[in-house]
Design a protein around this motif. Structure first.
Motif, PDB file in Angstrom:
ATOM      1  N   LEU A 197      18.639  58.833  67.685  1.00  0.00           N
ATOM      2  CA  LEU A 197      19.903  59.365  68.207  1.00  0.00           C
ATOM      3  C   LEU A 197      19.797  59.655  69.700  1.00  0.00           C
ATOM      4  N   GLU A 198      18.654  60.147  70.116  1.00  0.00           N
ATOM      5  CA  GLU A 198      18.427  60.403  71.536  1.00  0.00           C
ATOM      6  C   GLU A 198      18.519  59.108  72.330  1.00  0.00           C
ATOM      7  N   ARG A 199      17.956  58.034  71.788  1.00  0.00           N
ATOM      8  CA  ARG A 199      17.987  56.743  72.482  1.00  0.00           C
ATOM      9  C   ARG A 199      19.395  56.145  72.519  1.00  0.00           C
ATOM     10  N   LEU A 200      20.157  56.290  71.436  1.00  0.00           N
ATOM     11  CA  LEU A 200      21.474  55.676  71.360  1.00  0.00           C
ATOM     12  C   LEU A 200      22.566  56.493  72.032  1.00  0.00           C
ATOM     13  N   THR A 201      22.454  57.816  71.972  1.00  0.00           N
ATOM     14  CA  THR A 201      23.543  58.673  72.458  1.00  0.00           C
ATOM     15  C   THR A 201      23.161  59.570  73.621  1.00  0.00           C
ATOM     16  N   GLY A 202      21.860  59.686  73.891  1.00  0.00           N
ATOM     17  CA  GLY A 202      21.397  60.587  74.945  1.00  0.00           C
ATOM     18  C   GLY A 202      21.073  61.978  74.437  1.00  0.00           C
ATOM     19  N   THR A 203      21.428  62.261  73.181  1.00  0.00           N
ATOM     20  CA  THR A 203      21.179  63.579  72.598  1.00  0.00           C
ATOM     21  C   THR A 203      20.590  63.438  71.203  1.00  0.00           C
ATOM     22  N   GLY A 204      19.423  64.016  70.986  1.00  0.00           N
ATOM     23  CA  GLY A 204      18.827  63.993  69.661  1.00  0.00           C
ATOM     24  C   GLY A 204      19.485  65.022  68.760  1.00  0.00           C
ATOM     25  N   GLU A 205      19.283  64.877  67.467  1.00  0.00           N
ATOM     26  CA  GLU A 205      19.843  65.832  66.508  1.00  0.00           C
ATOM     27  C   GLU A 205      18.882  65.981  65.334  1.00  0.00           C
TER      28      GLU A 205
END
Length: 222
Positions: free
Chosen positions: A197-205
């Motif tokens: 998610l960090e790689r795709l959106t800039g924010t991990g979850e």
């Protein structure tokens, strides 16, 4: 302004708007509806030990707990209530570890998705912990056990390596499924999902066990 100039200006505006519509539709057509899921609670979660690499001599299999089974079956019911069915799920992709495969199959059972829809993808596997395999997590006193400092020191996997393989897996799924209508369900593990998610959106979850995140993957994200 002359009438011909006005018509020309209107024409240029129309063409610009038409181009924007075409580009927008192109993005939509080439988008992938991805539902990223974390496996349900498993034995290594409650037991507090590492279980990441079936090829390691110390590896111990970890299966879903009874609570974990309830979690993923509830996930299946929740997805069903939002309109997901066997007819609009084009692919289910899971990490090869037992807890993710069991999670995927329980959700598929609730949604009546046939077994042949499931693909096992090694790149979605748990963060590799090297020499810590099957040892107790608490004995290392990491500030964040999902992302221990200096994983190279125990032959573990770096954040960047995990992020790269997860991204590569989703890129391959995108190119395979982007022209199919429907959803792709992806089953993986806590830290790898965070890094994806960090790689795709800039924010991990940090998803809870049995949790999911819906994501529309577009060409601009890859």
């Amino acid at each position: 302004m002359h009438i011909t100039d006005a018509k020309g200006a209107v024409g240029r505006i129309f063409l610009a708007m038409l181009l924007m519509v075409i580009l927008t539709l192109s993005v939509v057509v080439n988008a992938l509806e991805l539902i990223i899921c974390r496996h349900g609670e498993a034995e290594q979660n409650t037991g507090g030990w590492y279980s990441s690499n079936p090829r390691h001599p110390s590896y111990i299999e970890a299966h879903l707990t009874s609570r974990g089974i309830r979690q993923v079956r509830q996930l299946g019911s929740d997805l069903k209530s939002t309109g997901l069915t066997a007819d609009n799920i084009c692919q289910v992709v899971a990490s090869p570890l037992p807890r993710t495969c069991e999670s995927a199959r329980n959700v598929m059972d609730v949604l009546s998705v046939p077994e042949h829809t499931l693909i096992i993808e090694p790149k979605l596997i748990e963060s590799q912990v090297g020499d810590r395999e099957s040892q107790q997590v608490a004995q290392y006193n990491d500030k964040d056990f999902w992302f221990p400092a200096n994983p190279e020191s125990f032959n573990g996997e770096t954040r960047e390596a995990i992020k790269t393989r997860m991204f590569d897996a989703v890129t391959a799924i995108y190119h395979k499924c982007r022209h199919q209508s429907g959803y792709v369900l992806l089953f993986s593990h806590g830290a790898p999902v965070y890094l994806l998610l960090e790689r795709l959106t800039g924010t991990g979850e940090r998803l809870p066990t049995g949790g999911c995140k819906r994501l529309t993957v577009t060409p601009a994200m890859l």
